[in-house]
Design a protein around this motif. Structure first.
Motif: not given
Length: 350
Positions: A44-59
């Motif tokens: 499980x992770x939390x979405x912290x950023x979105x950029x051109x189809x790529x997602x930053x996820x904190x796990x």
């Protein structure tokens, strides 16, 4: 050359099925199914950023809840989620390379159920909703007392969106050294929304941090009101771009071009006291085309008792017959501020 023999003359196709040659093609002949793998090994992770189809996820670094260490992972969405909006604040399930190493890429295979969902539309005639933020607990509405001039109806729209999403609204009014904010804040006094006041270089950071502790708070506001300045004060490492107000138009310049989630830590506090700040791009309009009349009415809790007493099917407009809002204004039950709230309600309902 004919396949027929003298014995086949009576029924030349009697054994046709047996003689038919079927070319093996496992991929083409494999039955289709809508069942998806369960991905029991996902994390499980939390979405912290979105950029051109790529997602930053904190796990989490470890499965042990007592271990507070975390790492950032870059992910792409799985093909089966191509029609599912994935936004800041979403809790998602990841598979693949979740190491977070440079060049690594994991895959989002599931979006967990959302507690809240903040939405907007391009304008009031657009019924297509734009999902902004998921799982927010609070909305901090940042508005300036002057430069740019505060807009009552824009704040009304924020409040309606917050109540419709089940999110607690807060108001922070900036630049109080330039103008008296009380006449503006009087429009919302009946709602009992918490208000923070700030002047130039005088932010009530301790009070705001206390309200953010343990919560996920989405910041919204018109361009140029000081939203990014406030976020940089709360989260110094954020380094959000700061814009200026155009002296000719009186409008702020868009500086935050995308949403991002940032950890807001309280000095000398435990990890349980930290909160999340979600910065959103400054907007000059906030469409409510996706919100129903019932959702708008939920944003005016100070008028709820009168509205409930209205006859069935009442439009709550000025020409509505036997509308309790009209009677309250005529009988003096509502003061000037209450009458202004009724006007805002009627504009939104239209």
């Amino acid at each position: 050359m004919s396949w027929l023999t003298p014995d086949d003359s009576e029924d030349p196709y009697a054994d046709y099925a047996e003689r038919l040659r079927v070319r093996p093609n496992p991929k083409a002949n494999k039955p289709r199914t809508k069942r998806r793998p369960e991905h029991a090994e996902s994390i499980t992770g939390m979405i912290t950023g979105v950029d051109r189809g790529r997602y930053s996820v904190l796990v989490p670094e470890d499965s042990d809840p007592a271990d507070a260490r975390e790492r950032d992972v870059t992910a792409a969405r799985a093909r089966e989620l191509r029609r599912t909006p994935i936004v800041i604040g979403d809790r998602v399930q990841l598979v693949g390379d979740t190491s977070g190493d440079e060049g690594s890429l994991s895959r989002i295979v599931r979006v967990d159920e959302r507690a809240t969902l903040l939405r907007r539309s391009a304008d009031d005639s657009d019924r297509v909703e734009r999902v902004m933020v998921a799982n927010a607990d609070q909305m901090l509405i940042v508005v300036a007392a002057a430069n740019p001039e505060p807009r009552v109806r824009l704040v009304d729209r924020y409040l309606v969106a917050a109540y419709d999403a089940g999110i607690q609204p807060l108001i922070c009014i900036t630049k109080t050294d330039l103008a008296d904010p009380d006449p503006f804040l009087a429009h919302f006094s009946a709602l009992e929304v918490p208000v923070f006041r700030s002047a130039y270089d005088a932010w009530p950071l301790d009070e705001i941090r206390a309200s953010l502790a343990g919560k996920t708070t989405v910041f919204v506001g018109h361009s140029g009101v000081g939203k990014s300045t406030l976020i940089n004060a709360l989260v110094p490492e954020a380094d959000r771009a700061i814009g200026h107000v155009n002296v000719v138009t009186g409008r702020g310049r868009h500086t935050s071009s995308s949403s991002v989630a940032l950890r807001a830590r309280t000095p000398n506090a435990s990890d349980g006291d930290t909160g999340w700040v979600i910065d959103t791009p400054g907007v000059r309009s906030f469409g409510l085309g996706h919100v129903t009349s019932e959702g708008i009415l939920r944003g005016f809790t100070d008028l709820a008792e009168l509205i409930e007493a209205c006859p069935r099917g009442c439009t709550h407009q000025e020409d509505a017959r036997d509308c309790e809002l009209n009677l309250a204004i005529e009988n003096g039950e509502l003061d000037a501020s209450g009458a202004a709230r009724v006007e805002s309600l009627r504009r939104l309902l239209k």
